[in-house]
Design a protein around this motif. Structure first.
Motif, PDB file in Angstrom:
ATOM      1  N   VAL A  36      -9.489  12.124  21.462  1.00  8.02           N
ATOM      2  CA  VAL A  36      -9.089  12.771  21.332  1.00  8.02           C
ATOM      3  C   VAL A  36      -8.078  13.376  22.868  1.00  8.02           C
ATOM      4  O   VAL A  36      -8.571  13.168  23.488  1.00  8.02           O
ATOM      5  N   ARG A  37      -6.258  13.322  22.649  1.00 12.87           N
ATOM      6  CA  ARG A  37      -5.932  13.106  23.640  1.00 12.87           C
ATOM      7  C   ARG A  37      -4.771  14.781  23.241  1.00 12.87           C
ATOM      8  O   ARG A  37      -4.492  15.128  22.406  1.00 12.87           O
ATOM      9  N   ASP A  38      -3.767  14.697  24.196  1.00 11.81           N
ATOM     10  CA  ASP A  38      -3.003  15.862  24.142  1.00 11.81           C
ATOM     11  C   ASP A  38      -2.507  16.333  22.542  1.00 11.81           C
ATOM     12  O   ASP A  38      -2.115  17.478  22.223  1.00 11.81           O
ATOM     13  N   ASP A  39      -1.677  15.182  22.492  1.00 11.68           N
ATOM     14  CA  ASP A  39      -0.541  15.009  21.190  1.00 11.68           C
ATOM     15  C   ASP A  39      -1.636  14.900  19.837  1.00 11.68           C
ATOM     16  O   ASP A  39      -0.812  14.234  18.952  1.00 11.68           O
ATOM     17  N   GLY A  40      -2.666  14.555  20.174  1.00  8.25           N
ATOM     18  CA  GLY A  40      -3.552  14.015  18.300  1.00  8.25           C
ATOM     19  C   GLY A  40      -4.885  13.086  18.504  1.00  8.25           C
ATOM     20  O   GLY A  40      -5.154  12.680  20.277  1.00  8.25           O
ATOM     21  N   VAL A  41      -5.066  12.527  18.320  1.00  7.33           N
ATOM     22  CA  VAL A  41      -6.583  11.499  17.836  1.00  7.33           C
ATOM     23  C   VAL A  41      -6.182  10.927  17.673  1.00  7.33           C
ATOM     24  O   VAL A  41      -5.251  10.057  16.724  1.00  7.33           O
ATOM     25  N   TYR A  42      -6.640   9.579  18.381  1.00  6.58           N
ATOM     26  CA  TYR A  42      -5.981   8.318  18.467  1.00  6.58           C
ATOM     27  C   TYR A  42      -7.166   6.984  18.274  1.00  6.58           C
ATOM     28  O   TYR A  42      -8.296   7.924  18.614  1.00  6.58           O
ATOM     29  N   VAL A  43      -7.277   6.307  17.506  1.00 11.55           N
ATOM     30  CA  VAL A  43      -7.743   4.959  16.924  1.00 11.55           C
ATOM     31  C   VAL A  43      -7.544   3.788  17.362  1.00 11.55           C
ATOM     32  O   VAL A  43      -6.219   3.535  17.267  1.00 11.55           O
ATOM     33  N   ALA A  44      -8.866   2.945  18.150  1.00 16.07           N
ATOM     34  CA  ALA A  44      -8.554   1.484  18.425  1.00 16.07           C
ATOM     35  C   ALA A  44      -8.606   0.762  17.748  1.00 16.07           C
ATOM     36  O   ALA A  44      -9.960   1.060  17.381  1.00 16.07           O
ATOM     37  N   LEU A  45      -7.503   0.023  17.561  1.00 16.56           N
ATOM     38  CA  LEU A  45      -7.630  -0.991  15.917  1.00 16.56           C
ATOM     39  C   LEU A  45      -7.124  -2.624  16.750  1.00 16.56           C
ATOM     40  O   LEU A  45      -5.815  -2.832  16.971  1.00 16.56           O
ATOM     41  N   PRO A  46      -8.155  -2.938  16.303  1.00 22.34           N
ATOM     42  CA  PRO A  46      -7.540  -4.554  16.759  1.00 22.34           C
ATOM     43  C   PRO A  46      -6.227  -4.701  15.883  1.00 22.34           C
ATOM     44  O   PRO A  46      -5.618  -4.028  15.025  1.00 22.34           O
ATOM     45  N   ALA A  47      -5.413  -5.994  16.627  1.00 21.79           N
ATOM     46  CA  ALA A  47      -4.069  -6.155  16.316  1.00 21.79           C
ATOM     47  C   ALA A  47      -4.384  -6.523  14.908  1.00 21.79           C
ATOM     48  O   ALA A  47      -4.990  -7.114  14.509  1.00 21.79           O
ATOM     49  N   GLU A  48      -2.992  -6.327  14.309  1.00 24.72           N
ATOM     50  CA  GLU A  48      -3.472  -6.790  12.570  1.00 24.72           C
ATOM     51  C   GLU A  48      -3.012  -8.524  12.397  1.00 24.72           C
ATOM     52  O   GLU A  48      -1.972  -8.875  13.440  1.00 24.72           O
ATOM     53  N   VAL A  49      -3.954  -9.031  11.766  1.00 25.27           N
ATOM     54  CA  VAL A  49      -3.559 -10.617  11.582  1.00 25.27           C
ATOM     55  C   VAL A  49      -2.736 -10.665  10.093  1.00 25.27           C
ATOM     56  O   VAL A  49      -2.809  -9.896   9.475  1.00 25.27           O
ATOM     57  N   ALA A  50      -1.704 -11.798  10.626  1.00 25.28           N
ATOM     58  CA  ALA A  50      -0.697 -11.733   9.194  1.00 25.28           C
ATOM     59  C   ALA A  50      -1.379 -12.079   8.180  1.00 25.28           C
ATOM     60  O   ALA A  50      -2.766 -13.039   8.495  1.00 25.28           O
ATOM     61  N   PRO A  51      -1.485 -11.743   6.704  1.00 27.10           N
ATOM     62  CA  PRO A  51      -2.396 -12.000   5.343  1.00 27.10           C
ATOM     63  C   PRO A  51      -1.901 -13.886   5.835  1.00 27.10           C
ATOM     64  O   PRO A  51      -1.186 -14.260   5.374  1.00 27.10           O
ATOM     65  N   GLY A  52      -3.196 -14.693   4.795  1.00 30.56           N
ATOM     66  CA  GLY A  52      -3.276 -16.484   4.901  1.00 30.56           C
ATOM     67  C   GLY A  52      -2.681 -15.712   4.031  1.00 30.56           C
ATOM     68  O   GLY A  52      -2.116 -14.969   2.635  1.00 30.56           O
ATOM     69  N   ARG A  53      -2.168 -17.343   3.726  1.00 32.03           N
ATOM     70  CA  ARG A  53      -1.233 -17.734   2.395  1.00 32.03           C
ATOM     71  C   ARG A  53      -2.678 -17.889   1.567  1.00 32.03           C
ATOM     72  O   ARG A  53      -4.732 -18.053   1.673  1.00 32.03           O
ATOM     73  N   THR A  54      -2.558 -17.144  -0.304  1.00 28.79           N
ATOM     74  CA  THR A  54      -3.584 -16.994  -1.022  1.00 28.79           C
ATOM     75  C   THR A  54      -2.784 -17.964  -2.146  1.00 28.79           C
ATOM     76  O   THR A  54      -1.937 -18.371  -3.095  1.00 28.79           O
ATOM     77  N   VAL A  55      -4.145 -17.798  -3.436  1.00 28.61           N
ATOM     78  CA  VAL A  55      -3.559 -18.828  -4.467  1.00 28.61           C
ATOM     79  C   VAL A  55      -2.249 -18.063  -4.950  1.00 28.61           C
ATOM     80  O   VAL A  55      -1.316 -18.785  -5.358  1.00 28.61           O
ATOM     81  N   SER A  56      -2.189 -16.764  -5.312  1.00 27.39           N
ATOM     82  CA  SER A  56      -1.542 -15.910  -5.342  1.00 27.39           C
ATOM     83  C   SER A  56       0.524 -16.091  -5.177  1.00 27.39           C
ATOM     84  O   SER A  56       1.096 -16.372  -5.790  1.00 27.39           O
ATOM     85  N   ASP A  57       0.078 -16.319  -3.793  1.00 29.69           N
ATOM     86  CA  ASP A  57       1.405 -16.783  -3.009  1.00 29.69           C
ATOM     87  C   ASP A  57       1.351 -18.231  -3.617  1.00 29.69           C
ATOM     88  O   ASP A  57       2.983 -18.235  -4.139  1.00 29.69           O
ATOM     89  N   VAL A  58       0.383 -19.088  -3.895  1.00 33.36           N
ATOM     90  CA  VAL A  58       0.951 -20.675  -4.315  1.00 33.36           C
ATOM     91  C   VAL A  58       1.524 -20.058  -5.938  1.00 33.36           C
ATOM     92  O   VAL A  58       2.781 -20.658  -6.446  1.00 33.36           O
ATOM     93  N   MET A  59       1.892 -19.326  -7.164  1.00 31.72           N
ATOM     94  CA  MET A  59       1.442 -19.326  -7.961  1.00 31.72           C
ATOM     95  C   MET A  59       3.023 -18.421  -7.713  1.00 31.72           C
ATOM     96  O   MET A  59       3.929 -18.415  -8.786  1.00 31.72           O
ATOM     97  N   VAL A  60       3.466 -17.202  -7.019  1.00 32.09           N
ATOM     98  CA  VAL A  60       4.162 -17.081  -6.752  1.00 32.09           C
ATOM     99  C   VAL A  60       5.324 -17.956  -6.817  1.00 32.09           C
ATOM    100  O   VAL A  60       6.275 -17.781  -7.140  1.00 32.09           O
TER     101      VAL A  60
END
Length: 660
Positions: free
Chosen positions: A109-133
């Protein structure tokens, strides 16, 4: 869990690896004893405020994925809203004796709000749907109409990525029936492939009517269905339906996409079938397969098809040439199957001076102002066409299917040309059938007809028949029972004002019969629900047409009040995407065609009246331009203003059901 159990209050440690702090809410935004849902990038989190502290964890209950942020704080525990599983609101730990826990994150909790520590987002991997699209994009799919839902989210995510790359456009509709009609109209207009998209169960069954329209009118369409997870399939799960069997009759090609399949080749086969056979292809995507990782490469159309400009045998062409040469008053009948190759057919007609009559589905293939153009034959047709059919001594039919509504006289000598051998003589024997591509066959016939012929040039006769019919139409424009506009006036005005290169989508009912009879087509393309005759087609079809041509051509749709009511809320879809569609709505407060049929059958007129809103006001509430016409002197300006409007517009015209 005993009454003495208390949730763990140990805070979550700051991660050791790379992470980023994100503000999730203000300190005073969440009252004590409450939980809420927040989103950070692609992550959805449950944030709690209990025992004077804030906690942050995954919004997904590890039991069955319930949304923890929609739960409650009870006796100090965070309770999942689906099945009542309890977790510590501070760190997500379950009661003693359980080992399931949602992923929890460090917070402060900081003066301006509640903060959360999140791991850096990883780009979504290639999926079956990607291949078909990517594969369907390679086959030319640039427009998808549908509704995103819980059982198609993985495929939707792949389409979103394709849209961000500029590879395709997605149009979110209000009803999946509109999606399939839009995709069908796209195929009818262009010959290219568009897709419709739905979830398991009702989202997919709603597609069926539009897909049947595509099937019977020979339009290419790709249908994409989400499906329940494979482990629950066949066990009576929510929205668990046997979609493969449900679509078996309508789909020329249909497959369930398995995790172990060659996904690119499966999509290639679906797209190829739809395009080559001008039919429906259907793929079903189980929920878990959509997000399966894949390293397959997309495929495409290169090397998959060959030329289709086939020619009839020379001896059959020679016989057809001789029959035409000996006829005095041949007529040429053009069906929808000849629309794309009309130039060669018209060249043949000009060589021998033969009238060109169209089926209703082919209205617009030749201009009504061409010296040989005679309009539509049959129930929606003109006296010009029917007179010339009656006077003919030979019928040469290109790409026509001989519907019982068309009016091709079966007792006339008939030469039929079609690329599909099953279409030749489908309803009754013909004198001579030529299997071949329309353009190719028309050129061969023209080449063989040099020299002397007995054919009479019928241009003067055609001009006289048009004069008679136009005088009759002018007379009918004066009809007035004091209950609304007559059809002759409406379509005379629309004929004058609609741009020659417009795309016109028509519905089903008296309004459509009147369109076929009274509207004089110049160079417009006309789309309709031909063999299926499905009410409600016009507005969704106009959306599909607009996706194909954008604002390079004007798109006009015409319906009655009954047809418009089927998909009226799609007007908001047109507004959302800025579709430049002008909808002309003929409002007679009843299902006029059915009333007419009841009278003709000597039944009581019953259950055909409609309770309607002010449709022009409705259009304005949807964000479109709306104008209402109750008097004939309002008609010109109302249509002109609607056609000129930048965006969706609607002209409501009060009409007399007995003058349609």
């Amino acid at each position: 869990m005993s009454a003495t159990d208390r949730p763990s209050a140990e805070p979550v440690a700051v991660p050791e690896g790379a992470f980023e702090w994100h503000r999730v809410l203000g300190v005073d935004e969440l009252p004590e004893g409450r939980v809420t849902t927040v989103s950070v990038g692609r992550r959805t989190l449950a944030v709690t405020h209990a025992a004077g502290a804030f906690g942050v964890m995954s919004n997904r209950c590890p039991h069955q994925g319930g949304p923890l942020g929609e739960g409650s704080i009870e006796k100090g525990w965070l309770r999942c809203p689906w099945h009542g599983y309890d977790y510590s609101p501070c760190n997500g730990q379950p009661p003693e004796g359980f080992d399931d826990a949602p992923e929890a994150y460090a917070s402060e909790v900081r003066d301006d709000g509640v903060y959360v520590a999140l791991p850096a987002e990883v780009a979504p991997g290639r999926t079956v749907s990607d291949v078909m699209v990517e594969t369907m994009v390679n086959w030319g799919v640039d427009s998808v109409f549908g509704m995103v839902g819980h059982s198609n989210l993985g495929f939707a995510d792949a389409m979103h990525r394709a849209e961000q790359r500029g590879d395709l456009r997605y149009f979110g509709i209000r009803h999946e029936g509109a999606a399939s009609f839009a995709a069908t109209a796209y195929g009818k207009l262009t010959g290219r492939l568009a897709a419709c998209f739905g979830i398991a169960g009702p989202g997919s069954t709603n597609l069926l009517t539009g897909l049947y329209d595509a099937k019977v009118d020979r339009a290419p369409v790709l249908a994409l269905s989400g499906q329940v997870p494979s482990k629950t399939k066949g066990r009576g799960a929510f929205q668990d339906m046997d979609l493969a069997n449900a679509f078996k009759d309508v789909a020329r090609f249909g497959e369930v996409v398995l995790a172990s399949a060659d996904h690119a080749e499966l999509m290639t086969l679906a797209c190829k079938t739809a395009i080559v056979d001008k039919d429906v292809a259907h793929l079903i995507f189980p929920d878990e397969v959509q997000v399966e990782p894949s390293n397959q490469q997309a495929s495409g159309p290169d090397g998959r098809t060959g030329p289709r400009e086939i020619s009839p045998p020379p001896e059959v062409v020679a016989e057809a040439v001789e029959r035409i040469r000996r006829s005095e008053r041949p007529v040429i009948v053009v069906g929808q199957g000849a629309r794309a190759d009309i130039d060669g057919v018209v060249a043949l007609a000009e060589l021998i001076g033969a009238p060109v009559i169209t089926t209703f589905k082919a209205k617009g293939a030749i201009s009504d102002h061409h010296p040989l153009g005679c309009g539509v034959l049959g129930r929606s047709g003109t006296p010009v066409a029917s007179w010339l059919m009656n006077e003919s001594d030979l019928v040469v039919a290109f790409g026509a299917s001989f519907s019982n509504h068309t009016g091709i006289a079966p007792y006339k000598p008939i030469i039929q040309i079609d690329h599909d051998p099953m279409a030749i003589g489908r309803h009754h024997p013909v004198d001579l059938g030529l299997q071949g591509a329309v353009a190719t066959t028309a050129r061969l016939l023209a080449a063989g007809l040099g020299g002397e012929r007995e054919c009479v040039d019928q241009r003067a006769v055609i001009a006289d028949r048009w004069r008679i019919w136009r005088e009759e139409k002018a007379s009918r424009r004066t009809d007035d029972h004091g209950r609304g506009m007559n059809a002759a006036s409406v379509f005379a005005e629309l004929s004058d004002q609609t741009p020659d290169d417009a795309v016109i989508c028509v519905d089903v009912g008296n309004n459509t019969y009147s369109f076929g009879r009274y509207f004089e087509v110049a160079g417009q393309d006309v789309l309709m629900s031909g063999y299926l005759g499905s009410i409600g087609f016009a507005l969704p079809a106009a959306m599909g047409a607009w996706a194909a041509v954008g604002d390079t051509r004007k798109v006009v749709s015409v319906s009655g009040d009954g047809g418009f009511g089927q998909y009226a809320m799609e007007l908001t879809t047109a507004v959302k995407y800025g579709m430049g569609i002008t909808h002309v709505l003929l409002n007679n407060h009843e299902l006029g065609k059915i009333s007419k049929e009841q009278r003709a059958g000597e039944f009581d007129v019953w259950a055909t009246s409609l309770h309607n809103p002010d449709f022009a006001a409705f259009a304005q509430l949807c964000g479109a331009y709306g104008v209402r016409v109750t008097e004939r002197d309002q008609l010109h300006d109302a249509i002109a203003s609607a056609l000129a409007h930048d965006g969706p517009s609607l002209v409501e015209i009060v009409t007399d059901p007995l003058l349609m």
